[in-house]
Design a protein around this motif. Structure first.
Motif, PDB file in Angstrom:
ATOM      1  N   GLU A  24       0.842  -1.207   0.000  1.00  0.00           N
ATOM      2  CA  GLU A  24       0.000   0.000   0.000  1.00  0.00           C
ATOM      3  C   GLU A  24       0.874   1.254   0.000  1.00  0.00           C
ATOM      4  O   GLU A  24       0.603   2.209  -0.738  1.00  0.00           O
ATOM      5  N   ILE A  25       1.910   1.246   0.821  1.00  0.00           N
ATOM      6  CA  ILE A  25       2.821   2.389   0.903  1.00  0.00           C
ATOM      7  C   ILE A  25       3.581   2.553  -0.414  1.00  0.00           C
ATOM      8  O   ILE A  25       3.720   3.670  -0.929  1.00  0.00           O
ATOM      9  N   LEU A  26       4.056   1.451  -0.984  1.00  0.00           N
ATOM     10  CA  LEU A  26       4.739   1.519  -2.270  1.00  0.00           C
ATOM     11  C   LEU A  26       3.825   2.115  -3.334  1.00  0.00           C
ATOM     12  O   LEU A  26       4.244   2.963  -4.126  1.00  0.00           O
ATOM     13  N   GLN A  27       2.565   1.714  -3.345  1.00  0.00           N
ATOM     14  CA  GLN A  27       1.623   2.229  -4.339  1.00  0.00           C
ATOM     15  C   GLN A  27       1.423   3.733  -4.185  1.00  0.00           C
ATOM     16  O   GLN A  27       1.336   4.456  -5.185  1.00  0.00           O
ATOM     17  N   ILE A  28       1.367   4.208  -2.961  1.00  0.00           N
ATOM     18  CA  ILE A  28       1.237   5.656  -2.722  1.00  0.00           C
ATOM     19  C   ILE A  28       2.461   6.388  -3.267  1.00  0.00           C
ATOM     20  O   ILE A  28       2.343   7.393  -3.967  1.00  0.00           O
ATOM     21  N   LEU A  29       3.641   5.861  -2.982  1.00  0.00           N
ATOM     22  CA  LEU A  29       4.865   6.507  -3.442  1.00  0.00           C
ATOM     23  C   LEU A  29       5.041   6.389  -4.952  1.00  0.00           C
ATOM     24  O   LEU A  29       5.537   7.319  -5.599  1.00  0.00           O
ATOM     25  N   LEU A  86       5.235   5.385  10.176  1.00  0.00           N
ATOM     26  CA  LEU A  86       6.659   5.686  10.327  1.00  0.00           C
ATOM     27  C   LEU A  86       7.457   4.405  10.528  1.00  0.00           C
ATOM     28  O   LEU A  86       8.473   4.173   9.850  1.00  0.00           O
ATOM     29  N   LYS A  87       7.033   3.552  11.446  1.00  0.00           N
ATOM     30  CA  LYS A  87       7.760   2.321  11.750  1.00  0.00           C
ATOM     31  C   LYS A  87       7.825   1.401  10.532  1.00  0.00           C
ATOM     32  O   LYS A  87       8.879   0.847  10.210  1.00  0.00           O
ATOM     33  N   ILE A  88       6.706   1.268   9.825  1.00  0.00           N
ATOM     34  CA  ILE A  88       6.687   0.410   8.637  1.00  0.00           C
ATOM     35  C   ILE A  88       7.636   0.960   7.573  1.00  0.00           C
ATOM     36  O   ILE A  88       8.382   0.205   6.943  1.00  0.00           O
ATOM     37  N   MET A  89       7.634   2.274   7.401  1.00  0.00           N
ATOM     38  CA  MET A  89       8.524   2.871   6.404  1.00  0.00           C
ATOM     39  C   MET A  89       9.992   2.725   6.810  1.00  0.00           C
ATOM     40  O   MET A  89      10.861   2.536   5.953  1.00  0.00           O
ATOM     41  N   GLN A  90      10.280   2.764   8.090  1.00  0.00           N
ATOM     42  CA  GLN A  90      11.649   2.535   8.558  1.00  0.00           C
ATOM     43  C   GLN A  90      12.081   1.094   8.258  1.00  0.00           C
ATOM     44  O   GLN A  90      13.205   0.845   7.814  1.00  0.00           O
ATOM     45  N   ARG A 123      14.326  18.531   7.764  1.00  0.00           N
ATOM     46  CA  ARG A 123      13.694  18.079   9.011  1.00  0.00           C
ATOM     47  C   ARG A 123      12.707  16.950   8.750  1.00  0.00           C
ATOM     48  O   ARG A 123      12.695  15.947   9.451  1.00  0.00           O
ATOM     49  N   SER A 124      11.861  17.116   7.743  1.00  0.00           N
ATOM     50  CA  SER A 124      10.924  16.064   7.343  1.00  0.00           C
ATOM     51  C   SER A 124      11.607  15.183   6.305  1.00  0.00           C
ATOM     52  O   SER A 124      11.901  15.629   5.199  1.00  0.00           O
ATOM     53  N   HIS A 125      11.868  13.959   6.679  1.00  0.00           N
ATOM     54  CA  HIS A 125      12.518  13.040   5.760  1.00  0.00           C
ATOM     55  C   HIS A 125      11.589  12.735   4.595  1.00  0.00           C
ATOM     56  O   HIS A 125      10.397  12.514   4.770  1.00  0.00           O
ATOM     57  N   VAL A 126      12.154  12.716   3.406  1.00  0.00           N
ATOM     58  CA  VAL A 126      11.396  12.406   2.198  1.00  0.00           C
ATOM     59  C   VAL A 126      11.838  11.025   1.720  1.00  0.00           C
ATOM     60  O   VAL A 126      13.021  10.776   1.514  1.00  0.00           O
ATOM     61  N   TYR A 127      10.847  10.153   1.561  1.00  0.00           N
ATOM     62  CA  TYR A 127      11.120   8.775   1.157  1.00  0.00           C
ATOM     63  C   TYR A 127      10.823   8.593  -0.321  1.00  0.00           C
ATOM     64  O   TYR A 127       9.843   9.107  -0.838  1.00  0.00           O
ATOM     65  N   GLN A 128      11.701   7.831  -0.978  1.00  0.00           N
ATOM     66  CA  GLN A 128      11.480   7.504  -2.380  1.00  0.00           C
ATOM     67  C   GLN A 128      11.593   5.992  -2.558  1.00  0.00           C
ATOM     68  O   GLN A 128      12.308   5.318  -1.823  1.00  0.00           O
ATOM     69  N   VAL A 129      10.892   5.482  -3.547  1.00  0.00           N
ATOM     70  CA  VAL A 129      10.879   4.048  -3.822  1.00  0.00           C
ATOM     71  C   VAL A 129      12.162   3.646  -4.535  1.00  0.00           C
ATOM     72  O   VAL A 129      12.621   4.334  -5.447  1.00  0.00           O
ATOM     73  N   LEU A 130      12.715   2.519  -4.125  1.00  0.00           N
ATOM     74  CA  LEU A 130      13.889   1.957  -4.782  1.00  0.00           C
ATOM     75  C   LEU A 130      13.515   0.800  -5.706  1.00  0.00           C
ATOM     76  O   LEU A 130      14.323   0.365  -6.516  1.00  0.00           O
ATOM     77  N   LEU A 131      12.299   0.287  -5.562  1.00  0.00           N
ATOM     78  CA  LEU A 131      11.840  -0.840  -6.368  1.00  0.00           C
ATOM     79  C   LEU A 131      11.043  -0.347  -7.568  1.00  0.00           C
ATOM     80  O   LEU A 131      10.063   0.371  -7.404  1.00  0.00           O
ATOM     81  N   PRO A 132      11.422  -0.747  -8.768  1.00  0.00           N
ATOM     82  CA  PRO A 132      10.611  -0.381  -9.927  1.00  0.00           C
ATOM     83  C   PRO A 132       9.230  -1.031  -9.828  1.00  0.00           C
ATOM     84  O   PRO A 132       9.111  -2.213  -9.492  1.00  0.00           O
ATOM     85  N   GLU A 133       8.197  -0.246 -10.117  1.00  0.00           N
ATOM     86  CA  GLU A 133       6.826  -0.742  -9.973  1.00  0.00           C
ATOM     87  C   GLU A 133       6.574  -1.979 -10.839  1.00  0.00           C
ATOM     88  O   GLU A 133       6.028  -2.983 -10.361  1.00  0.00           O
TER      89      GLU A 133
END
Length: 129
Positions: free
Chosen positions: A15-20, A47-51, A66-76
């Motif tokens: 679900e998180i990957l799909q959002i990103l 937060l914990k799941i994303m960590q 200050r706000s960490h920005v997360y990006q996907v490393l896996l190609p969809e």
């Protein structure tokens, strides 16, 4: 994560990957707000799941602000292919035709989707490139 290792995100991680994948690199707050559009999820849970996902090399955090920005490393597409291959093997004993027939029989298929399927079949048969 090595290329030969299968990607096995959990349902929540997917679900998180799909959002990103849909919205691009973003903060935990943004992802959490998107999750909460369909079900209530606590910020600290997201937060914990994303960590954990970062530890698995599914995503990476840019910690320069200050706000960490997360990006996907896996190609969809690669992730979808690996998940589909596993699902096809376990649920349909490797039969793509059983999967397609089940999918088409269970859902109303739009004219556009049928045209895309026809085009793909033509390509697979060598009729069009």
């Amino acid at each position: 994560m090595a290329d030969n290792q299968p990607v096995k995100p959990t349902e929540t991680e997917l679900e998180i990957l799909q959002i990103l994948w849909e919205h691009g690199p973003n903060t935990v707050r943004f992802v959490n707000e998107k999750q909460n559009e369909s079900k209530e999820v606590g910020y600290t849970t997201t937060l914990k799941i994303m960590q954990i996902m970062a530890e698995k090399n599914f995503i990476a955090a840019d910690k320069s602000s200050r706000s960490h920005v997360y990006q996907v490393l896996l190609p969809e597409e690669d992730t979808q292919k690996q998940l589909l291959d596993k699902f096809l093997d376990t649920a349909f004993r490797g039969s793509a035709s059983k999967l397609v027939l089940q999918a088409l029989g269970n859902h109303r298929t739009s004219e556009d989707e049928l045209n895309q399927i026809r085009h793909l079949l033509d390509k697979l048969e060598g009729g069009q490139k």
